[in-house]
Design a protein around this motif. Structure first.
Motif, short mmCIF file in Angstrom:
data_model
loop_
_atom_site.label_atom_id
_atom_site.label_comp_id
_atom_site.label_asym_id
_atom_site.label_seq_id
_atom_site.Cartn_x
_atom_site.Cartn_y
_atom_site.Cartn_z
N UNK A 42 7.46 58.35 44.28
CA UNK A 42 8.09 57.07 44.64
C UNK A 42 8.74 57.16 46.03
N UNK A 43 8.32 56.29 46.89
CA UNK A 43 8.80 56.27 48.28
C UNK A 43 10.32 56.13 48.36
N UNK A 44 10.89 55.34 47.45
CA UNK A 44 12.32 55.06 47.50
C UNK A 44 13.19 56.22 47.00
N UNK A 45 12.58 57.27 46.50
CA UNK A 45 13.36 58.44 46.03
C UNK A 45 13.42 59.55 47.08
N UNK A 46 12.70 59.38 48.18
CA UNK A 46 12.73 60.37 49.26
C UNK A 46 13.81 60.02 50.28
N UNK A 47 14.43 61.06 50.81
CA UNK A 47 15.28 60.93 51.99
C UNK A 47 14.77 61.95 52.98
N UNK A 48 14.72 61.54 54.25
CA UNK A 48 14.23 62.43 55.31
C UNK A 48 15.41 62.98 56.10
N UNK A 62 25.03 72.85 60.40
CA UNK A 62 24.20 71.87 59.73
C UNK A 62 22.74 72.11 60.10
N UNK A 63 21.86 72.04 59.11
CA UNK A 63 20.42 72.20 59.33
C UNK A 63 19.72 71.09 58.58
N UNK A 64 18.86 70.30 59.22
CA UNK A 64 18.17 69.22 58.49
C UNK A 64 17.07 69.75 57.58
N UNK A 65 17.01 69.19 56.40
CA UNK A 65 15.92 69.46 55.46
C UNK A 65 14.94 68.29 55.61
N UNK A 66 13.67 68.60 55.84
CA UNK A 66 12.71 67.55 56.18
C UNK A 66 12.66 66.42 55.16
N UNK A 67 12.50 66.78 53.87
CA UNK A 67 12.45 65.76 52.82
C UNK A 67 13.14 66.27 51.57
N UNK A 68 13.91 65.40 50.95
CA UNK A 68 14.51 65.70 49.65
C UNK A 68 14.11 64.57 48.71
N UNK A 76 19.17 65.72 43.54
CA UNK A 76 18.00 66.28 44.20
C UNK A 76 17.19 67.15 43.24
N UNK A 77 15.86 66.97 43.23
CA UNK A 77 15.01 67.76 42.33
C UNK A 77 13.91 68.53 43.05
N UNK A 78 13.71 68.24 44.34
CA UNK A 78 12.61 68.87 45.06
C UNK A 78 12.89 68.74 46.54
N UNK A 79 12.75 69.84 47.27
CA UNK A 79 12.87 69.76 48.73
C UNK A 79 11.55 70.18 49.35
#
Length: 190
Positions: A42-48, A62-68, A76-79
């Motif tokens: 689901x597109x709406x469950x991703x944050x970039x 701080x380090x950015x995680x590409x997608x959560x 959060x269940x998957x990065x």
């Protein structure tokens, strides 16, 4: 190869906003599009570009995680991390990120260069599967997450994981070789 600005913009798949075009951003965009359109996420469950904040020796970083990917309750269940280089060399950093992400640890993490991938069990640190075929469909990921046993980190475990993660981030972010690199230096977080 470091990530460099290409001087243009492109439309972000998730938000629809214009973002900086870099040497790797198009790959990230294609990756999240594949996950949504072909794997059923689901597109709406991703944050970039979710910031992973941490502290080492009294300094905040701080380090950015590409997608959560988040569940219905906002946990959060998957990065997913994108890498430019041998996927295997980024596995430990990815596991650390999965353990340290705010609201985590997450059960699973993916490191990929969009041609190869390692699906990681975050709690054990083991490679669950390799190759782009190892990227689970959303329904399969949910089944895996339901069965996963995830334990919060103790303060001592968090400290150790933070130091390992910082070592990897310092190596990647602290060794830029030119002014054209768009990776920001890793100064302390203000």
């Amino acid at each position: 190869m470091h990530e460099s600005s290409l001087g243009g913009t492109l439309r972000d798949y998730l938000s629809g906003e214009e973002i900086d075009e870099t040497t790797f951003e198009e790959f990230r965009q294609l990756l999240v599009k594949l996950l949504v359109e072909e794997k059923g996420y689901p597109k709406d469950r991703f944050k970039a570009k979710v910031p992973l904040s941490y502290c080492v020796d009294g300094e905040d970083y701080e380090r950015p995680i590409d997608f959560v990917l988040y569940d219905e309750q906002g946990k959060p269940i998957f990065i997913i991390l994108f890498c430019a280089g041998d996927v295997g060399t980024f596995e430990r950093e990815t596991v650390c990120a999965g353990r340290l992400i705010k609201g985590g640890p997450v059960p699973y993490a993916l490191i990929t260069d969009t041609m190869d991938a390692s699906l990681m069990d975050v709690m054990t640190g083991d490679v669950f599967a390799r190759s782009m075929a190892a990227v689970p469909d959303y329904a399969d990921l949910l089944k895996m997450v339901t069965k996963a046993k995830v334990e919060p980190l103790s303060d001592e475990q968090r400290e150790k994981q933070t130091r390992v993660f910082h070592t990897y981030c310092g190596f990647i972010y602290g060794t830029c070789c030119s002014e054209s690199c768009s990776l920001p230096p890793m100064p302390p977080k203000k």
